[in-house]
Write an enzyme that holds these catalytic residues in place. Structure first.
Site, PDB file in Angstrom:
ATOM      1  N   GLY A 135      10.338 -20.270  30.355  1.00 27.46           N
ATOM      2  CA  GLY A 135       9.562 -20.072  31.563  1.00 27.46           C
ATOM      3  C   GLY A 135      10.230 -20.623  32.803  1.00 27.46           C
ATOM      4  N   ASP A 157       7.048 -34.087  25.348  1.00 29.24           N
ATOM      5  CA  ASP A 157       6.952 -32.703  24.872  1.00 29.24           C
ATOM      6  C   ASP A 157       7.646 -32.547  23.521  1.00 29.24           C
ATOM      7  OD1 ASP A 157       7.864 -29.410  26.135  1.00 29.24           O
ATOM      8  OD2 ASP A 157       6.114 -30.076  25.004  1.00 29.24           O
TER       9      ASP A 157
END
Length: 734
Positions: free
Chosen positions: A27, A143
């Site tokens: 992204g 993450d």
């Protein structure tokens, strides 16, 4: 770096890194395999997407790039992917990283489904080792997930993507309150309070280990809101619930990592690494070989449907949920598949309807005097499927009234099977006359009643429109009810794929004529229409490149931003072609996503500068300002100084365009010739020599012997004067 980097191999960045091929795209950036020509080694280059580099939030994404570089560079550990270099080229940030040849853990999970304890613990230990170095350096990854755990060709773990990492002292997840990361692995405190700590990394590691051993995640949902709700409000179940027979000490350690309360986890990866090292020597040899059979790794829901584990990324959440506070807890126990009984009842008595004969509830059955259950079943005039039950212990009661003139009323206290038979026969004979005809031709038997979908809330006595409910669930209901239907599918911007956009009839409780061949028409959403930017939109030799706005409209884009006054002049891009576009060629997005296009106006009109009489350097500066291409020729001039413009191919003030070619003549100054010594030569020979060079000759003197005694010029001499006349050389002849 330009969009060309995504189109052509061989692009060289900063004269050093030659692009070999694209590895992956996410992204925020695209990752390429490249050759470091200076050190002759393969590297991975992570390049920011063009639309982010040129977008309104450029500074935030640049900060994330810099953070990833600094975070990874501050950690020296073989289990951390190293960052070698960072920079900016053509307004796009890039990172040069260690190239890890191998796969990520997600791919390995897909291949294996389940891991034996030995493999899972090895990956766990190496991940904790890398995180321990990060935590010691004051960096929280934030993450951790299988996609960010790389396994190289030697089978060793390397942690990547520190783009979300922050210093442990910066505990807030983000300044905007937006949840980042993957919902399946987010720690409860990140979701509930936006608190990012080293314990949060441990929770993600624990969830990842749980998944490796069980072949699925402990919390499974296609709805990210439901998923994060469960993380916050439910304890992670013990791995023993999925892996019966796994060693209790392993289960206890995983439970320690995935505790809902962060205070019950290890302080950081350093402590967790120490604990697992203490545990390893205590495990018996058979504990290392335990592995759940892959075909036992999936769990089923209440209806027996197999649930495939699929991590849900926070990008799946709506913007409102992602930017708001804690999500509203959904009903995690809801079931979209109604039971047959509920489907039938909703068909017979939908919300808001007023049935002529409501179904009497069946009371608890009790045995009669002989120990037998005596029950009479009577078809209601309202619907042959409805049941009215009377047991032998029921008190007499008046049956509800019916609008039919032949409405049946049953009062019975039945004590004997013979009486049951007689009453049944009588009831059937009573109903069989005019009531049956009315029911079939005019009453409920003549139409279907549209049922209420599961999950749709209706207000009594108000129309209840069927919209935005699961079609898969509702289809089961109308099939059970026997209602004929037809389905069309359309794109929708506001109704998710697989959910109902509209029906005809549109409301719950509406009727369909059984005798007239009516059907329920259902329009089901195909989701938001996706559009793809033509791959050749930058190729000015193609139709799409020559008319990019028409190409985008043809591709289905409906939110194209283009302003004529925003277009730019260009010497390289033809008029009407794309100078810049906010999406990459070939990129697929929602049709309504904004696309900003700047087109070329072609070369800009300019006036021919007045350069005659100016030096060549002065003229070149003016040609450069006008972006004109100039070709110089040089000529001798008796009246124009050397290096000065004599003339141009275009008159001053004429309208030209950027890139047009012009010619300019530069003076070489007056032409000269070298006059040799003519003394002692005959007057005629000397005259011939001078005239042959282009000079005019004048003689004087006695001219007795006919020999040159003197000459007025010698050596390099101008051939002409400023008027263009030949220079006169005087010979004195004796």
């Amino acid at each position: 770096m330009g969009d060309s980097i995504t189109q052509a191999e061989g692009t060289v960045i900063e004269g050093r890194y030659r692009i070999v091929r694209r590895i992956a795209s996410g992204g925020m950036a695209t990752v390429f395999l490249a050759l470091d020509q200076r050190l002759d080694r393969n590297v991975a280059i992570k390049v920011m997407h063009a639309q982010l580099a040129n977008g309104p939030h450029r500074d935030q994404f640049v900060e994330r790039f810099h953070r990833e570089a600094k975070s990874a560079a501050s950690i020296a550990n073989p289990h951390i992917v190293q960052v070698y270099d960072t920079g900016e080229y053509d307004d796009r940030e890039y990172l040069v990283m260690e190239y890890v040849h191998g796969v990520n853990l997600r791919e390995e999970m897909s291949r294996r489904v389940t891991f034996d304890v030995r493999s899972a613990i090895r990956i766990l230990v190496e991940t904790l080792d890398g995180l321990a170095s990060a935590h010691q350096a004051g960096v929280v990854h934030r993450d951790i997930k299988p996609e960010n755990i790389l396994i190289n060709d030697r089978g060793r773990v390397q942690i990547t993507d520190f783009g979300l990492a922050k210093a442990a002292s910066q505990s807030t997840l983000s300044s905007t309150g937006m949840l980042l990361g993957t919902a399946s692995y987010l720690a409860p405190e990140l979701i509930e309070s936006n608190i990012s700590t080293t314990q949060g990394d441990l929770y993600s590691v624990g969830m990842m280990t749980w998944e490796m051993l069980a072949g699925r995640l402990p919390f499974i949902s296609d709805n990210p809101v439901t998923l994060v709700f469960r993380h916050v409000h439910e304890d992670v179940p013990s791995i023993t619930t999925a892996c019966d027979g796994i060693h209790p000490a392993i289960a206890e350690f995983i439970g320690h990592l995935t505790a809902r309360d962060p205070q019950k986890r290890a302080r950081d990866a350093v402590e967790a690494f120490s604990l697992i090292r203490e545990l390893i020597p205590r495990l018996p040899s058979d504990a290392w070989n335990y592995r759940l059979a892959p075909d036992q790794s999936s769990d089923g829901d209440a209806d027996g449907a197999i649930l495939k584990p699929r991590p849900v990324d926070m990008a799946d959440m709506t913007e409102e949920t992602a930017q708001g506070g804690p999500p509203t807890p959904p009903d995690v126990h809801s079931n979209d598949v109604p039971s047959v009984t509920s489907a039938v009842q909703s068909t017979i008595h939908p919300t808001g309807s007023n049935p002529t004969v409501p179904v009497a509830p069946a009371p608890e059955q009790s045995p009669d005097a002989s120990g037998q259950q005596a029950t009479i079943v009577v078809e209601s005039p309202d619907d042959p499927m409805s049941l009215a039950s009377i047991t032998d212990d029921d008190p007499p009661r008046e049956e509800p009234r019916t609008a039919s003139p032949m409405g049946a009323r049953v009062r019975a206290v039945l004590r004997h099977p013979i009486i049951i038979t007689v009453v049944i026969a009588s009831a059937l004979l009573a109903i069989a006359g005019g009531t049956a005809a009315w029911w079939y031709l005019q009453g409920p038997g003549s139409y279907w009643t549209i049922p209420q979908p599961a999950g749709l809330s209706c207000v009594q006595n108000r129309e209840c429109t069927i919209r935005d409910v699961s079609w898969a669930s509702y289809e089961k209901s109308i099939k059970v009810a026997g209602i004929p239907y037809s389905v069309t599918r359309k794109f929708s911007d506001d109704v998710s794929e697989g959910r109902i956009i509209s029906t005809s009839p549109a409301t719950v409780g509406a009727h369909l004529n059984r005798r007239g061949g009516d059907t329920l028409s259902v329009v089901v959403s195909k989701g938001v229409r996706l559009s793809t930017v033509p791959k050749d939109i930058l190729d000015t030799t193609t139709a799409n490149g020559k008319d990019p706005l028409a190409a985008l409209k043809k591709a289905g884009f409906t939110n194209i931003t283009h302003h004529d006054d925003g277009d730019s002049w260009s010497t390289t891009v033809p008029k009407g072609a794309v100078v810049s576009i906010s999406l990459d060629p070939g990129e697929t997005v929602k049709h309504s996503d904004p696309v900003t296009v700047i087109l070329s106006k072609g070369p800009m009109p300019v006036n021919m500068p007045d350069v005659v009489g100016k030096t060549q350097d002065q003229a070149q500066s003016e040609f450069d300002d006008a972006k004109l291409t100039v070709t110089y020729t040089k000529e001798y001039s008796d009246s124009v100084k050397k290096g000065v413009i004599i003339s141009t191919s275009q008159a001053a003030g004429v309208e030209l365009h950027w890139g047009d070619s012009v010619e300019a003549v530069v003076s070489k100054g007056p032409e000269t010739a070298v006059i040799p010594s003519l003394v002692g030569k005959s007057a005629s020979d000397a005259t011939n020599t001078l005239e042959g060079l282009g000079f005019s000759v004048k003689t004087q003197g006695l001219n007795i012997l006919g020999l040159v005694q003197q000459q007025s010029a010698k050596g390099a001499t101008r051939l002409r004067d400023t008027d263009g006349k030949a220079t006169v050389v005087t010979l004195t002849v004796v």
